[in-house]
Design a protein around this motif. Structure first.
Motif, PDB file in Angstrom:
ATOM      1  N   LYS A  14      -2.323  14.285  -4.652  1.00  0.00           N
ATOM      2  CA  LYS A  14      -1.969  13.130  -3.832  1.00  0.00           C
ATOM      3  C   LYS A  14      -2.569  11.895  -4.474  1.00  0.00           C
ATOM      4  CE  LYS A  14      -5.763  13.808  -0.610  1.00  0.00           C
ATOM      5  NZ  LYS A  14      -6.154  14.009   0.768  1.00  0.00           N
ATOM      6  N   LYS A  47      -3.058   7.420  -3.633  1.00  0.00           N
ATOM      7  CA  LYS A  47      -2.817   6.262  -2.777  1.00  0.00           C
ATOM      8  C   LYS A  47      -3.428   5.055  -3.454  1.00  0.00           C
ATOM      9  CE  LYS A  47      -6.789   7.098   0.230  1.00  0.00           C
ATOM     10  NZ  LYS A  47      -7.215   7.295   1.603  1.00  0.00           N
ATOM     11  N   TRP A  51       3.628   1.773   8.758  1.00  0.00           N
ATOM     12  CA  TRP A  51       4.367   2.323   7.617  1.00  0.00           C
ATOM     13  C   TRP A  51       5.820   1.898   7.750  1.00  0.00           C
ATOM     14  CZ3 TRP A  51       1.493   3.839   3.834  1.00  0.00           C
ATOM     15  CH2 TRP A  51       0.226   4.341   4.086  1.00  0.00           C
ATOM     16  N   HIS A  53       0.867  -1.176   0.000  1.00  0.00           N
ATOM     17  CA  HIS A  53       0.000   0.000   0.000  1.00  0.00           C
ATOM     18  C   HIS A  53       0.906   1.230   0.000  1.00  0.00           C
ATOM     19  CE1 HIS A  53      -3.511   2.455   0.842  1.00  0.00           C
ATOM     20  NE2 HIS A  53      -2.813   3.047   1.789  1.00  0.00           N
ATOM     21  N   GLU A 111       1.183   5.718  -0.275  1.00  0.00           N
ATOM     22  CA  GLU A 111       0.593   7.050  -0.240  1.00  0.00           C
ATOM     23  C   GLU A 111       1.635   8.017  -0.779  1.00  0.00           C
ATOM     24  OE1 GLU A 111      -1.128   8.461   3.378  1.00  0.00           O
ATOM     25  OE2 GLU A 111      -2.532   6.785   3.487  1.00  0.00           O
ATOM     26  N   LYS A 127       2.369  12.093  -2.104  1.00  0.00           N
ATOM     27  CA  LYS A 127       1.928  13.493  -2.109  1.00  0.00           C
ATOM     28  C   LYS A 127       2.892  14.287  -2.982  1.00  0.00           C
ATOM     29  CE  LYS A 127      -0.157  13.301   2.450  1.00  0.00           C
ATOM     30  NZ  LYS A 127      -0.167  13.804   3.810  1.00  0.00           N
TER      31      LYS A 127
END
Length: 175
Positions: free
Chosen positions: A106, A108, A157, A87, A89, A91
């Motif tokens: 952004k 994800k 994370w 996964h 993310e 930005k």
């Protein structure tokens, strides 16, 4: 020689021994199943945010009533020691001067990584100020690997990276 009856302490020790042996016999199949689950640990993955670059099929443009823009590729690479579902993310930012930083987009999502995977997001970068033809952009990416437990929970994370700042030329003119 006479045989003495066992004392209460010996009797409780014998009962405890029998109960631990019986528990061991019951827990044996469970213990045999756990090493297979322990071998399927989640993969170790790292992410590398690459320097943004102008989308190769774009020379800049604008629509009537819209500011000048250039499409910019924000690419990052994920490398894992084995196949994994990751996964991410991401930005994207645009710097204006020394202190002001604006988030321009952004993204994800999930990606299946087979040893290494490259993800590219193309974003329009607009001309912020009319006196400078260059815009400074960068992006950040963080990833986490899906745990292989029965609940399907995500891990914390695991890695984070920030790309170098790139100066992107935005055609500046009258429209």
């Amino acid at each position: 020689m006479s045989i003495t009856p066992p004392t209460p302490a010996r009797r409780s020790a014998r009962v405890a021994l029998v109960s631990t042996v019986s528990l061991g016999l019951l827990a044996g199949p469970i213990a045999m199943a756990t090493p297979a689950a322990a071998d399927s640990k989640s993969a170790d993955c790292i992410v590398k945010a690459l320097k943004p670059k102008v989308h190769d099929r774009d020379n800049g443009g604008y629509k009537k009533g819209e500011r000048k823009y250039v499409k910019v590729e924000f690419e990052f690479k994920i490398r894992c020691d084995k196949d994994a579902k990751v996964h991410f993310e991401q930005k994207m930012f645009q710097k204006d001067g020394n202190w002001k930083v604006d988030q321009i987009d952004k993204d994800k999502g999930n990606v299946w990584v087979h040893r290494h995977e490259s993800v590219v997001n193309v974003v329009k970068v607009y001309d912020r100020d009319r006196h400078d033809k260059f815009e400074k952009v960068f992006h950040t990416v963080k990833i986490r690997v899906e745990k292989k437990d029965r609940y399907g929970n995500w891990a914390k994370w695991s890695d984070f990276d920030k790309s170098p700042v790139a100066k992107i030329y935005v055609p500046n003119g009258r429209y």
